[in-house]
Design a protein around this motif. Sequence first.
Motif, PDB file in Angstrom:
ATOM      1  N   ALA A 297      -5.823   4.856  -1.118  1.00  0.00           N
ATOM      2  CA  ALA A 297      -4.371   4.722  -1.298  1.00  0.00           C
ATOM      3  C   ALA A 297      -4.154   4.093  -2.668  1.00  0.00           C
ATOM      4  O   ALA A 297      -5.104   3.768  -3.373  1.00  0.00           O
ATOM      5  N   THR A 298      -2.877   3.909  -3.014  1.00  0.00           N
ATOM      6  CA  THR A 298      -2.545   3.134  -4.209  1.00  0.00           C
ATOM      7  C   THR A 298      -2.046   1.771  -3.771  1.00  0.00           C
ATOM      8  O   THR A 298      -1.210   1.677  -2.859  1.00  0.00           O
ATOM      9  N   TYR A 299      -2.554   0.738  -4.401  1.00  0.00           N
ATOM     10  CA  TYR A 299      -2.213  -0.632  -4.044  1.00  0.00           C
ATOM     11  C   TYR A 299      -1.412  -1.266  -5.183  1.00  0.00           C
ATOM     12  O   TYR A 299      -1.830  -1.246  -6.339  1.00  0.00           O
ATOM     13  N   PHE A 300      -0.261  -1.815  -4.828  1.00  0.00           N
ATOM     14  CA  PHE A 300       0.614  -2.466  -5.799  1.00  0.00           C
ATOM     15  C   PHE A 300       0.714  -3.949  -5.486  1.00  0.00           C
ATOM     16  O   PHE A 300       0.856  -4.343  -4.317  1.00  0.00           O
TER      17      PHE A 300
ATOM     18  N   LEU B 297       6.102   2.841   0.275  1.00  0.00           N
ATOM     19  CA  LEU B 297       5.296   1.631   0.241  1.00  0.00           C
ATOM     20  C   LEU B 297       5.419   0.884   1.551  1.00  0.00           C
ATOM     21  O   LEU B 297       6.504   0.781   2.120  1.00  0.00           O
ATOM     22  N   GLU B 298       4.303   0.297   1.970  1.00  0.00           N
ATOM     23  CA  GLU B 298       4.343  -0.563   3.132  1.00  0.00           C
ATOM     24  C   GLU B 298       3.712  -1.903   2.775  1.00  0.00           C
ATOM     25  O   GLU B 298       2.749  -1.966   2.002  1.00  0.00           O
ATOM     26  N   SER B 299       4.258  -2.943   3.340  1.00  0.00           N
ATOM     27  CA  SER B 299       3.802  -4.293   3.026  1.00  0.00           C
ATOM     28  C   SER B 299       2.429  -4.549   3.637  1.00  0.00           C
ATOM     29  O   SER B 299       2.159  -4.197   4.785  1.00  0.00           O
TER      30      SER B 299
ATOM     31  N   ARG C  95       0.856  -1.185   0.000  1.00  0.00           N
ATOM     32  CA  ARG C  95       0.000   0.000   0.000  1.00  0.00           C
ATOM     33  C   ARG C  95       0.888   1.229   0.000  1.00  0.00           C
ATOM     34  O   ARG C  95       1.932   1.262   0.689  1.00  0.00           O
ATOM     35  N   GLN C  96       0.481   2.254  -0.763  1.00  0.00           N
ATOM     36  CA  GLN C  96       1.209   3.514  -0.768  1.00  0.00           C
ATOM     37  C   GLN C  96       0.218   4.658  -0.582  1.00  0.00           C
ATOM     38  O   GLN C  96      -0.652   4.868  -1.431  1.00  0.00           O
TER      39      GLN C  96
ATOM     40  N   PRO D  30       1.403  -1.926 -12.104  1.00  0.00           N
ATOM     41  CA  PRO D  30       1.348  -0.470 -12.259  1.00  0.00           C
ATOM     42  C   PRO D  30       0.646   0.239 -11.106  1.00  0.00           C
ATOM     43  O   PRO D  30       0.737   1.459 -10.989  1.00  0.00           O
ATOM     44  N   GLY D  31      -0.036  -0.511 -10.255  1.00  0.00           N
ATOM     45  CA  GLY D  31      -0.744   0.099  -9.137  1.00  0.00           C
ATOM     46  C   GLY D  31      -2.208   0.368  -9.444  1.00  0.00           C
ATOM     47  O   GLY D  31      -2.574   0.636 -10.593  1.00  0.00           O
ATOM     48  N   THR D  32      -3.019   0.287  -8.412  1.00  0.00           N
ATOM     49  CA  THR D  32      -4.438   0.640  -8.496  1.00  0.00           C
ATOM     50  C   THR D  32      -4.681   1.770  -7.510  1.00  0.00           C
ATOM     51  O   THR D  32      -4.470   1.600  -6.312  1.00  0.00           O
TER      52      THR D  32
END
Lengths: 113, 111
Positions: free
Chosen positions: B85-88, B43-45, B36-37, B103-105
């Motif tokens: 947030a943006t999720y990768f 970024l955090e796991s 998550r960003q 690419p992230g959501t």
Amino acid sequence: GAGVSQSPSNKVTEKGKDVELRCDPISGHTALYWYRQSLGQGLEFLIYFQGNSAPDKSGLPSDRFSAERTGGSVSTLTIQRTQQEDSAVYLCASTRTGRETQYFGPGTRLLVL
Amino acid sequence: ELKVEQNPLFLSMQEGKNYTIYCNYSTTSDRLYWYRQDPGKSLESLFVLLSNGAVKQEGRLMASLDTKARLSTLHITAAVHDLSATYFCAVDIPYGQNFVFGPGTRLSVLP
């Protein structure tokens, strides 16, 4: 314990100047990664260090970019003759052995004027 | 070349609704990570999925992995604004750089 640290947190430079970005990984982590993230974009892999092995430099976008890792710990990413398109957030991450959860630093925001 | 795709890339949803984010990848892998960003942050796991059929849950988020379909899902239950947030997703590969990120959501939860 202490996480991944990066310095500086922000850097503004003029086009053509060289910059050095520093990453201090979590103590004991053997793997270290550099990524670049442009505004609103995903992560672009730059370079990967694993222990004493030769680094994987396959993501470096040009020969203006270089990185080193001294003593298997701190890493420095150097960008020579900066260009405006180098403006981005540069993220560093480390893992204990290489194929585990990555721990990311806060990033360095680079702005090239 | 390994490709990691996420969809949707942008998601705007109302609080209280459910939704799923998909992560597809093009090579064999039995490990996948979700991060998550938050805006302006690193970024955090969130989750580590280590085998086919793995399911992990934390609060309103649940992640699963189907290695045969080369698909991971991140399911959001009864969304709240704090989940914006943006999720990768990141696929583990046993060579080279070890991880390839999607690419992230970018998720926006509206009141």
